[in-house]
Design a protein around this motif. Structure first.
Motif, short mmCIF file in Angstrom:
data_model
loop_
_atom_site.label_atom_id
_atom_site.label_comp_id
_atom_site.label_asym_id
_atom_site.label_seq_id
_atom_site.Cartn_x
_atom_site.Cartn_y
_atom_site.Cartn_z
N ASP A 24 -11.32 8.07 -54.79
CA ASP A 24 -11.65 9.41 -54.28
C ASP A 24 -10.40 10.15 -53.81
OD1 ASP A 24 -14.75 9.55 -53.88
OD2 ASP A 24 -14.21 7.58 -53.10
N LEU A 25 -10.47 11.47 -53.86
CA LEU A 25 -9.58 12.29 -53.03
C LEU A 25 -10.13 12.22 -51.62
CD1 LEU A 25 -9.17 15.53 -55.21
CD2 LEU A 25 -7.70 13.49 -55.15
N VAL A 26 -9.26 11.97 -50.66
CA VAL A 26 -9.70 11.70 -49.29
C VAL A 26 -8.94 12.58 -48.31
CG1 VAL A 26 -9.82 9.94 -47.47
CG2 VAL A 26 -10.26 9.30 -49.85
N ARG A 27 -9.66 13.18 -47.37
CA ARG A 27 -8.98 13.86 -46.27
C ARG A 27 -9.64 13.50 -44.95
NH1 ARG A 27 -6.65 20.05 -45.20
NH2 ARG A 27 -6.00 19.51 -43.11
N LEU A 28 -8.82 13.15 -43.98
CA LEU A 28 -9.30 12.86 -42.64
C LEU A 28 -8.93 14.04 -41.74
CD1 LEU A 28 -10.61 10.57 -40.89
CD2 LEU A 28 -8.29 10.05 -40.13
N ASN A 56 -18.65 12.93 -50.03
CA ASN A 56 -19.12 11.99 -49.02
C ASN A 56 -18.50 12.40 -47.69
OD1 ASN A 56 -20.49 10.59 -50.98
ND2 ASN A 56 -18.97 8.95 -51.15
N ILE A 57 -19.29 12.38 -46.63
CA ILE A 57 -18.84 12.86 -45.32
C ILE A 57 -19.15 11.79 -44.28
CG2 ILE A 57 -19.10 14.66 -43.56
CD1 ILE A 57 -20.22 16.51 -45.79
N ASP A 58 -18.11 11.28 -43.63
CA ASP A 58 -18.30 10.27 -42.58
C ASP A 58 -17.82 10.84 -41.26
OD1 ASP A 58 -19.06 8.63 -44.64
OD2 ASP A 58 -17.27 7.38 -44.61
N ASP A 62 -14.98 12.67 -33.12
CA ASP A 62 -14.23 13.89 -33.38
C ASP A 62 -13.51 13.89 -34.73
OD1 ASP A 62 -12.36 11.98 -32.84
OD2 ASP A 62 -11.33 13.10 -31.26
N SER A 63 -13.76 12.87 -35.55
CA SER A 63 -13.06 12.75 -36.84
C SER A 63 -14.06 12.84 -37.99
CB SER A 63 -12.35 11.40 -36.93
OG SER A 63 -11.40 11.28 -35.89
N VAL A 64 -13.64 13.52 -39.04
CA VAL A 64 -14.47 13.64 -40.24
C VAL A 64 -13.65 13.17 -41.43
CG1 VAL A 64 -15.80 15.19 -41.72
CG2 VAL A 64 -15.69 15.62 -39.25
N ARG A 65 -14.17 12.20 -42.16
CA ARG A 65 -13.52 11.73 -43.38
C ARG A 65 -14.30 12.28 -44.56
NH1 ARG A 65 -13.82 7.72 -47.31
NH2 ARG A 65 -11.86 6.69 -47.88
N LEU A 66 -13.59 13.03 -45.41
CA LEU A 66 -14.20 13.59 -46.62
C LEU A 66 -13.68 12.83 -47.82
CD1 LEU A 66 -13.54 17.30 -45.68
CD2 LEU A 66 -15.71 16.09 -45.47
N ALA A 67 -14.54 12.52 -48.76
CA ALA A 67 -14.12 11.82 -49.97
C ALA A 67 -14.85 12.46 -51.15
CB ALA A 67 -14.46 10.34 -49.88
N VAL A 68 -14.08 12.86 -52.16
CA VAL A 68 -14.69 13.52 -53.32
C VAL A 68 -14.27 12.83 -54.61
CG1 VAL A 68 -14.88 15.77 -52.20
CG2 VAL A 68 -12.86 15.27 -53.53
N ASP B 58 -22.99 9.01 -41.67
CA ASP B 58 -22.45 9.00 -43.04
C ASP B 58 -23.39 9.78 -43.94
OD1 ASP B 58 -20.55 7.29 -42.02
OD2 ASP B 58 -21.32 5.50 -43.01
N ILE B 59 -22.88 10.83 -44.54
CA ILE B 59 -23.68 11.69 -45.41
C ILE B 59 -23.34 11.38 -46.87
CG2 ILE B 59 -24.29 14.07 -46.02
CD1 ILE B 59 -23.13 14.85 -43.19
N ARG B 60 -24.38 11.03 -47.64
CA ARG B 60 -24.23 10.78 -49.08
C ARG B 60 -25.25 11.66 -49.80
NH1 ARG B 60 -20.69 9.07 -46.99
NH2 ARG B 60 -19.66 7.04 -47.05
N TYR B 61 -24.82 12.88 -50.10
CA TYR B 61 -25.70 13.87 -50.73
C TYR B 61 -26.98 14.08 -49.90
CZ TYR B 61 -27.97 16.78 -54.18
OH TYR B 61 -28.62 17.82 -54.80
N ASP B 62 -28.11 13.52 -50.35
CA ASP B 62 -29.37 13.78 -49.64
C ASP B 62 -29.71 12.69 -48.63
OD1 ASP B 62 -29.91 11.77 -51.38
OD2 ASP B 62 -31.63 12.73 -52.34
N SER B 63 -28.81 11.75 -48.41
CA SER B 63 -29.08 10.62 -47.51
C SER B 63 -28.12 10.65 -46.32
CB SER B 63 -28.88 9.29 -48.25
OG SER B 63 -29.76 9.22 -49.35
#
Lengths: 94, 94
Positions: A24-28, A56-58, A62-68, B58-63
């Motif tokens: 994934d491309l990942v940004r924290l 994907n959003i975790d 206060d932290s958000v990890r994005l992965a596409v 943890d967000i995975r589209y609709d979950s």
């Protein structure tokens, strides 16, 4: 069409704070508070829905990890870079 | 005071759809769409902020996967059950 690992790494310079974990491309992103993180997720969600492409959003306080990545092609594609740029814009507007 | 694994498992019946993975109380929620999932996260966030106790999300589209434990006590406590109940309420209002 998916990019090779070398192609992905070469193009990371177009983005702001993203890395590549081999899938994934990942940004924290770290925010001053939990609710700031949640508001950011709301802006990312709008950008994602507009692009019809969903990271994907975790959320960890206060932290958000994005992965596409592009599920249908099992790799990183132009759509992933486009979404990452939209997300960078959402961060900069914040 | 943290609960033992047996105590946690005995109390899961108080909750709706939660399990215990040995560390966290966990609930997986699936929604009709990505934006429904995002709106749910917004409601969970308000409940969490009110309780001053914040689940991993943890967000995975609709979950959406929610996981709660008490960091400061390194285990599951009364606060985690209270937050899980608040989250169940947020789901049922939806």
């Amino acid at each position: 069409m998916t990019f090779s690992e070398d192609q992905v790494r070469a193009r990371l310079s177009e983005l702001d704070g993203w890395s590549y974990d081999g899938k994934d491309l990942v940004r924290l992103c770290v925010f001053p508070s939990f609710m700031d993180a949640i508001r950011f997720v709301g802006r990312v969600a709008e950008a994602a829905e507009s692009a019809n492409h969903h990271p994907n959003i975790d959320i960890r306080y206060d932290s958000v990890r994005l992965a596409v990545h592009t599920h249908s092609e099992n790799g990183v594609t132009e759509r992933d870079f486009a979404l990452a740029k939209e997300i960078d814009r959402a961060i900069n507007i914040a």
